[in-house]
Write a protein that holds these residues in place. Structure first.
Motif, PDB file in Angstrom:
ATOM      1  N   SER A 140      26.926  -0.654  20.770  1.00  0.00           N
ATOM      2  CA  SER A 140      27.673   0.542  21.184  1.00  0.00           C
ATOM      3  C   SER A 140      28.413   1.156  20.007  1.00  0.00           C
ATOM      4  CB  SER A 140      28.664   0.174  22.297  1.00  0.00           C
ATOM      5  OG  SER A 140      27.995  -0.358  23.423  1.00  0.00           O
ATOM      6  N   ALA A 141      29.070   0.292  19.224  1.00  0.00           N
ATOM      7  CA  ALA A 141      29.805   0.788  18.050  1.00  0.00           C
ATOM      8  C   ALA A 141      28.858   1.438  17.052  1.00  0.00           C
ATOM      9  CB  ALA A 141      30.566  -0.359  17.390  1.00  0.00           C
ATOM     10  N   GLY A 142      27.705   0.814  16.822  1.00  0.00           N
ATOM     11  CA  GLY A 142      26.746   1.368  15.878  1.00  0.00           C
ATOM     12  C   GLY A 142      26.212   2.719  16.316  1.00  0.00           C
ATOM     13  N   ILE A 143      25.885   2.854  17.590  1.00  0.00           N
ATOM     14  CA  ILE A 143      25.348   4.125  18.107  1.00  0.00           C
ATOM     15  C   ILE A 143      26.407   5.223  18.043  1.00  0.00           C
ATOM     16  CG2 ILE A 143      24.558   5.289  20.217  1.00  0.00           C
ATOM     17  CD1 ILE A 143      23.069   2.727  20.940  1.00  0.00           C
ATOM     18  N   ILE A 144      27.650   4.883  18.409  1.00  0.00           N
ATOM     19  CA  ILE A 144      28.735   5.871  18.379  1.00  0.00           C
ATOM     20  C   ILE A 144      28.998   6.343  16.941  1.00  0.00           C
ATOM     21  CG2 ILE A 144      31.215   6.198  18.750  1.00  0.00           C
ATOM     22  CD1 ILE A 144      30.952   4.301  21.171  1.00  0.00           C
ATOM     23  N   ILE A 145      29.061   5.384  16.006  1.00  0.00           N
ATOM     24  CA  ILE A 145      29.313   5.743  14.604  1.00  0.00           C
ATOM     25  C   ILE A 145      28.185   6.606  14.063  1.00  0.00           C
ATOM     26  CG2 ILE A 145      29.529   4.823  12.265  1.00  0.00           C
ATOM     27  CD1 ILE A 145      30.883   2.341  13.515  1.00  0.00           C
ATOM     28  N   GLU A 146      26.943   6.219  14.341  1.00  0.00           N
ATOM     29  CA  GLU A 146      25.798   6.968  13.833  1.00  0.00           C
ATOM     30  C   GLU A 146      25.737   8.365  14.453  1.00  0.00           C
ATOM     31  OE1 GLU A 146      22.791   7.617  11.275  1.00  0.00           O
ATOM     32  OE2 GLU A 146      24.009   5.790  11.381  1.00  0.00           O
ATOM     33  N   TRP A 147      26.056   8.469  15.741  1.00  0.00           N
ATOM     34  CA  TRP A 147      26.051   9.771  16.421  1.00  0.00           C
ATOM     35  C   TRP A 147      27.119  10.687  15.825  1.00  0.00           C
ATOM     36  CZ3 TRP A 147      22.595  11.587  19.919  1.00  0.00           C
ATOM     37  CH2 TRP A 147      22.909  12.798  20.547  1.00  0.00           C
ATOM     38  N   ASN A 148      28.293  10.108  15.524  1.00  0.00           N
ATOM     39  CA  ASN A 148      29.376  10.901  14.939  1.00  0.00           C
ATOM     40  C   ASN A 148      29.068  11.343  13.512  1.00  0.00           C
ATOM     41  OD1 ASN A 148      31.001  10.788  17.231  1.00  0.00           O
ATOM     42  ND2 ASN A 148      32.038   8.907  16.585  1.00  0.00           N
ATOM     43  N   LYS A 149      28.136  10.671  12.856  1.00  0.00           N
ATOM     44  CA  LYS A 149      27.712  11.086  11.516  1.00  0.00           C
ATOM     45  C   LYS A 149      26.812  12.321  11.573  1.00  0.00           C
ATOM     46  CE  LYS A 149      26.225   7.658   8.889  1.00  0.00           C
ATOM     47  NZ  LYS A 149      25.579   6.361   8.535  1.00  0.00           N
ATOM     48  N   GLY A 150      26.394  12.679  12.795  1.00  0.00           N
ATOM     49  CA  GLY A 150      25.586  13.883  12.971  1.00  0.00           C
ATOM     50  C   GLY A 150      24.093  13.687  12.820  1.00  0.00           C
ATOM     51  N   GLY A 169      22.155  12.032  15.013  1.00  0.00           N
ATOM     52  CA  GLY A 169      21.544  12.108  16.332  1.00  0.00           C
ATOM     53  C   GLY A 169      20.546  11.001  16.616  1.00  0.00           C
ATOM     54  N   VAL A 170      19.553  11.339  17.433  1.00  0.00           N
ATOM     55  CA  VAL A 170      18.554  10.368  17.880  1.00  0.00           C
ATOM     56  C   VAL A 170      17.744   9.831  16.696  1.00  0.00           C
ATOM     57  CG1 VAL A 170      16.497  10.028  19.291  1.00  0.00           C
ATOM     58  CG2 VAL A 170      18.399  11.394  20.171  1.00  0.00           C
ATOM     59  N   ALA A 171      17.441  10.700  15.731  1.00  0.00           N
ATOM     60  CA  ALA A 171      16.647  10.283  14.570  1.00  0.00           C
ATOM     61  C   ALA A 171      17.362   9.189  13.783  1.00  0.00           C
ATOM     62  CB  ALA A 171      16.366  11.484  13.678  1.00  0.00           C
ATOM     63  N   GLY A 172      18.675   9.333  13.604  1.00  0.00           N
ATOM     64  CA  GLY A 172      19.439   8.333  12.865  1.00  0.00           C
ATOM     65  C   GLY A 172      19.511   7.013  13.605  1.00  0.00           C
ATOM     66  N   ILE A 173      19.731   7.094  14.916  1.00  0.00           N
ATOM     67  CA  ILE A 173      19.797   5.873  15.726  1.00  0.00           C
ATOM     68  C   ILE A 173      18.444   5.161  15.708  1.00  0.00           C
ATOM     69  CG2 ILE A 173      20.088   4.999  18.077  1.00  0.00           C
ATOM     70  CD1 ILE A 173      22.078   7.322  18.514  1.00  0.00           C
ATOM     71  N   SER A 174      17.375   5.939  15.811  1.00  0.00           N
ATOM     72  CA  SER A 174      16.030   5.364  15.781  1.00  0.00           C
ATOM     73  C   SER A 174      15.770   4.667  14.454  1.00  0.00           C
ATOM     74  CB  SER A 174      14.987   6.458  16.011  1.00  0.00           C
ATOM     75  OG  SER A 174      13.681   5.962  15.867  1.00  0.00           O
ATOM     76  N   GLU A 175      16.185   5.287  13.359  1.00  0.00           N
ATOM     77  CA  GLU A 175      15.983   4.686  12.043  1.00  0.00           C
ATOM     78  C   GLU A 175      16.775   3.399  11.897  1.00  0.00           C
ATOM     79  OE1 GLU A 175      16.372   5.814   7.276  1.00  0.00           O
ATOM     80  OE2 GLU A 175      16.903   7.296   8.821  1.00  0.00           O
ATOM     81  N   GLY A 176      18.003   3.388  12.431  1.00  0.00           N
ATOM     82  CA  GLY A 176      18.840   2.193  12.348  1.00  0.00           C
ATOM     83  C   GLY A 176      18.227   1.022  13.088  1.00  0.00           C
ATOM     84  N   ILE A 177      17.659   1.289  14.253  1.00  0.00           N
ATOM     85  CA  ILE A 177      17.016   0.222  15.027  1.00  0.00           C
ATOM     86  C   ILE A 177      15.723  -0.223  14.356  1.00  0.00           C
ATOM     87  CG2 ILE A 177      15.880  -0.302  17.232  1.00  0.00           C
ATOM     88  CD1 ILE A 177      17.935   1.549  18.564  1.00  0.00           C
ATOM     89  N   PHE A 178      14.964   0.731  13.823  1.00  0.00           N
ATOM     90  CA  PHE A 178      13.680   0.393  13.213  1.00  0.00           C
ATOM     91  C   PHE A 178      13.856  -0.478  11.967  1.00  0.00           C
ATOM     92  CE2 PHE A 178       9.915   1.244  10.575  1.00  0.00           C
ATOM     93  CZ  PHE A 178       8.919   0.940  11.494  1.00  0.00           C
ATOM     94  N   LEU A 179      14.962  -0.299  11.248  1.00  0.00           N
ATOM     95  CA  LEU A 179      15.186  -1.071  10.025  1.00  0.00           C
ATOM     96  C   LEU A 179      15.348  -2.566  10.285  1.00  0.00           C
ATOM     97  CD1 LEU A 179      17.530   1.126   7.785  1.00  0.00           C
ATOM     98  CD2 LEU A 179      15.198   0.393   7.298  1.00  0.00           C
TER      99      LEU A 179
END
Length: 442
Positions: A56-66, A68-78
């Protein structure tokens, strides 16, 4: 059903690595999220809470960085390479079981019961050999051999921690080595000599510490009938050592030849080595129950690992580039320019403190590996990798929330604090001090 979902995620990740299709990456991420949600209901309470918090913290931080879905997807894929590794690596236990190697190890340990110091050396030495490919499964297997012998709790806690933790510093089949080298872009062949050196040294130090401890706290010697090791058992033990060496040589050779990611190489070896072994020995019938056990028991039991690894990876990726991590990076850069020792000490303390309160090593060490630039710090990539792996080594052995500490606590009937700081604290401190001094000198 969940096992097919997890195995499908690993298979598609490997395919995507070679195919490079963007659409397939999103499919793999979707499967991994389904696996994460499916594991949430099955995981233990602490890993579930920590996993949900970090994700939850990771998704919120990444979303606030602007991003969006692409950033969250990249974070999970890594983090998917790591999930694939810990899922597929246990397949290497199949040829070991079919080959009868564990029976020979059991016979060796039984013959050492009359001499506590030799038994301790046997336990730690066996874990040193098999842990690099079996991970935590090695501790579980050794404990099965010894649980009826009623060894002193302190002896169990010391031997399991010392023997297993040696692999944390060098084995490409471990999350620690694979993750750090992957993020720092350090070839395994360039690092392995340093990791192997400190691992062998830590094994020697651990045994010296036990000799000193045992003289002060004599252990009653077991009255057992010593049986001469049969030739077949001695042969099996030599084959086991050669098997581990062969796996490492294969990793180095394939990496040098192809320049593929070491994590992908390990995943491929974990799949094909058992298949080749079974084909050569014609043990398809005997292997079938082991494949079924892997699919129906081992894979579904990875709920805690999936929760912690995926969420920690997401959090580590999200923290990259934030004000907090930029501040930490600048602070460490200043220390590195003044003294490598101060830099190493600061990294060790930061990671230890955060992991000791429950933040997973992947989140903390992964964030540092992605954030820190060796060139800006004035040190080479191998030195930085070595320091980060030392911090992983400390937190795994001492943190009451680490998988190793939790398992050893359960087997030895001691608390996590006792297993870590009280029983093994001085040993870990000694190894880390030697490690930092050695890399500073080199």
């Amino acid at each position: 059903m969940r096992s097919y979902l997890i195995l499908g995620m690993c298979t598609l990740f490997i395919i995507q690595y070679f195919a490079g299709a963007v659409w397939l990456q999103y499919v793999v991420v979707l499967l991994s999220l389904m696996a994460f949600l499916g594991s949430a209901g099955k995981a233990d309470r602490i890993p579930r809470l920590l996993g949900l918090f970090m994700m939850s913290a990771g998704i919120i931080i990444e979303w606030n960085k602007g991003t969006g879905v692409a950033g969250i997807s990249e974070g999970i894929f890594l983090i998917l390479p790591l999930l694939s590794l810990i899922t597929l690596a246990p397949l290497l236990a199949i040829p070991l079981r079919l080959g009868g190697y564990f029976k020979s190890v059991s016979r060796l340990l039984y013959n050492l019961l009359h001499h506590p110091q030799k038994l301790y050396a046997g336990i730690t030495g066996t874990l040193f050999i098999v842990s690099p490919i079996l991970n935590l499964g090695s501790v579980r297997i050794i404990n099965e051999f010894l649980e009826d012998l009623k060894l002193p709790s302190v002896m169990s806690a010391k031997s399991y921690i010392v023997g297993f933790s040696t692999a944390l510093m060098w084995s490409p089949y471990f999350a620690s080595v694979s993750l750090v080298l992957h993020y720092l872009h350090v070839p395994f062949k360039d690092y392995v000599i340093y990791g192997m050196g400190i691992s062998i040294l830590s094994l020697v130090v651990g045994n010296v510490f036990f000799v000193i401890w045992e003289k002060r706290n004599p252990i009653a010697k077991e009255q057992t009938t010593i049986q001469r090791m049969e030739k077949k058992h001695r042969k099996k033990l030599m084959e086991l050592i050669l098997f581990v060496i062969l796996l490492m040589i294969m990793c180095l050779f394939i990496e040098s030849l192809t320049k593929w990611s070491m994590i992908v190489i390990v995943c491929l070896i974990s799949i094909f080595v058992p298949l080749i072994f079974i084909a050569v020995t014609f043990k398809w019938k005997q292997a079938k129950p082991l494949w079924v056990d892997f699919r129906d028991r081992a894979v579904p039991m990875m709920n805690n690992e999936i929760m912690l690894f995926m969420s920690a990876g997401m959090l580590a990726f999200a923290l990259k580039g934030t004000n907090v991590m930029n501040g930490v990076s600048q602070f460490l850069k200043v220390l590195a320019n003044q003294s490598f020792f101060l830099f190493a000490l600061a990294v060790l303390l930061i990671v230890f403190c955060l992991t000791y309160i429950g933040i997973h090593q992947i989140a903390v060490v992964g964030a540092l590996a992605m954030q820190l630039n060796p060139a800006e710090l004035g040190i080479n990539s191998i030195a930085l990798a070595f320091i980060l792996l030392l911090t992983w080594y400390i937190s795994t052995a001492l943190s009451p929330f680490s998988g190793l500490n939790l398992m050893v606590s359960r087997f030895s009937h001691l608390s996590g604090v006792q297993v870590g700081l009280r029983i093994n604290g001085l040993y870990i401190l000694t190894v880390v001090t030697i490690g930092v001094a050695a890399i500073s000198f080199l």
